[in-house]
Design an enzyme around this catalytic site. Structure first.
Site, PDB file in Angstrom:
ATOM      1  N   TYR A  42       0.787  -0.810  -0.442  1.00 27.61           N
ATOM      2  CA  TYR A  42      -0.284   0.266   0.250  1.00 27.61           C
ATOM      3  C   TYR A  42       0.847   1.290  -0.345  1.00 27.61           C
ATOM      4  CZ  TYR A  42      -4.819  -2.432   0.414  1.00 27.61           C
ATOM      5  OH  TYR A  42      -5.569  -3.318   0.164  1.00 27.61           O
ATOM      6  N   GLU A  51       5.494 -29.721  16.524  1.00 27.49           N
ATOM      7  CA  GLU A  51       3.722 -29.593  15.523  1.00 27.49           C
ATOM      8  C   GLU A  51       2.528 -28.848  15.812  1.00 27.49           C
ATOM      9  OE1 GLU A  51       3.542 -32.273  12.488  1.00 27.49           O
ATOM     10  OE2 GLU A  51       1.426 -31.594  11.839  1.00 27.49           O
ATOM     11  N   ASP A  90       4.082 -34.954  13.067  1.00 27.80           N
ATOM     12  CA  ASP A  90       3.717 -36.273  12.608  1.00 27.80           C
ATOM     13  C   ASP A  90       4.413 -37.317  12.323  1.00 27.80           C
ATOM     14  OD1 ASP A  90       1.275 -35.196  13.764  1.00 27.80           O
ATOM     15  OD2 ASP A  90      -0.251 -34.729  12.516  1.00 27.80           O
TER      16      ASP A  90
END
Length: 373
Positions: free
Chosen positions: A100, A199, A251
């Protein structure tokens, strides 16, 4: 030697003024000005096993001032001028704000944020050759970092008064410290033995609520999936300054291996120009590994690999330079493909909600040499 913020600011301004002087000198001599930037394509990226991360090669591209490049050339100079002004005034802009800022630049304003992001990446790539990051240029990411708890005192300062502020991450109750968008100015005091990068927010909350960090003498950090720039930089600075090993608890699936862990440890090809600042080469993979599924009796708490999982795993075996460079990772991913299943951290709850605290993590931490690289 660790530089303070003022020295980094001086080097940032010197770099910008040096480039501007070269452009001006070219114009005054009647030559077409040009700016050289490292080539950021994947063809110019390789894995350096010695330093431990993906890095850019020596290829460069030249952005010369021509009729076709006049707008991009002007945008680059205006964005560098904005950076210089922010460093000089101790201010910053988010990537969205940087887009911007250009709206009063007339014909060289950015039409889309993708334009300002791309030019910002080019400027950052130039700065990286001089040991400076985007944060030194005072362009901050929109996303803040993860959460931190444990045996750590963070020394910050008030942005308004400069007053020193100390945050004891062992005295935040069940809450946690939120990593800021830039960690360059922070100092640390700690007697921790290691950093545990986790995680998921749920697992972080469990370990924090039960003050696992107290019994393990560690610092725990919530990554919230693929760690943000701020989280990676925070872990890197903390690890480097106190020589702390970093253990990752993720995981057991191809996404966890190749997107979350590899990004933290070795970086990514698309961001190779900043991996030297953000990645954590001393990180090791604690788990969950395919062998953990067997060793901890999780076979009936798994899920079948999806077609996307299988494709991601096979792509990693063929094309991921970090995976290919480490035979133990190749073997682990092949084992996962042979098993045809994946397992979440929360699968350990099969044996009780706090099995992860009482059994899994103590057993794993007793054999650090068995962690995947």
């Amino acid at each position: 030697m660790k530089e303070d913020g003022s020295e980094q600011d001086r080097r940032t301004i010197d770099l910008i003024e040096s480039i501007a002087s070269q452009v001006r000198a070219a114009i005054e001599s009647g030559a077409l000005p040009a700016i050289r930037t490292p080539t950021r394509s994947l063809e110019n990226v390789s894995y350096n096993k010695e330093v431990g991360y993906l890095e850019l090669g020596k290829k460069e591209q030249v952005r010369a001032l021509t009729v076709n490049t006049a707008r991009a050339f002007a945008q680059t100079l205006r964005l560098m001028a904005a950076s210089r002004a922010m460093v000089a005034s101790n201010d910053f802009a988010t990537k969205r704000e940087a887009y911007y800022i250009s709206k009063n630049w007339g014909d060289c304003r950015f039409d889309e944020q993708a334009e300002s992001d791309a030019i910002m990446d080019d400027i950052e790539a130039i700065a990286s050759l001089h040991g400076l990051s985007r944060e030194n240029l005072r362009f901050y990411p929109e996303s803040h970092g993860g959460s931190v708890a444990g045996r750590l005192v963070i020394v910050d300062k008030s942005a308004a008064t400069g007053e020193t502020i100390e945050i004891d991450c062992a005295r935040l109750g069940v809450g946690a410290y939120s990593i800021p968008r830039s960690a360059e100015h922070l100092a640390f005091r700690t007697d921790a033995r290691f950093i545990l990068a986790i995680e998921t927010g749920g697992m972080f909350q469990r370990l924090n609520n039960h003050r696992f960090w107290e019994r393990a003498q560690c610092i725990i950090v919530e990554m919230g999936g693929v760690p943000t720039r701020a989280t990676r930089r925070f872990i890197r600075l903390l690890s480097d300054r106190h020589e702390l090993p970093v253990y990752c608890f993720v995981d057991c699936d191809p996404y966890g291996f190749t997107n979350i862990y590899r990004t933290l440890k070795a970086g990514s090809g698309n961001a190779a120009h900043v991996n030297r600042f953000l990645c954590v080469p001393r990180a090791q993979f604690l788990g969950v590994t395919p062998q953990d599924i067997i060793d901890f009796g999780l076979e009936d708490a798994t899920h079948p690999l999806t077609p996307v999982d299988i494709k991601r795993a096979k792509d990693a075996l063929r094309n991921d330079p970090f995976i290919v460079a480490h035979p133990r990772w190749v073997a682990a991913i092949k084992q996962l493909l042979d098993m045809g299943v994946r397992a979440e951290q929360q699968a350990l709850a099969k044996w009780g909600l706090n099995y992860v605290i009482d059994e899994y993590l103590p057993r794993k931490l007793a054999e650090v040499s068995g962690f995947l690289p």
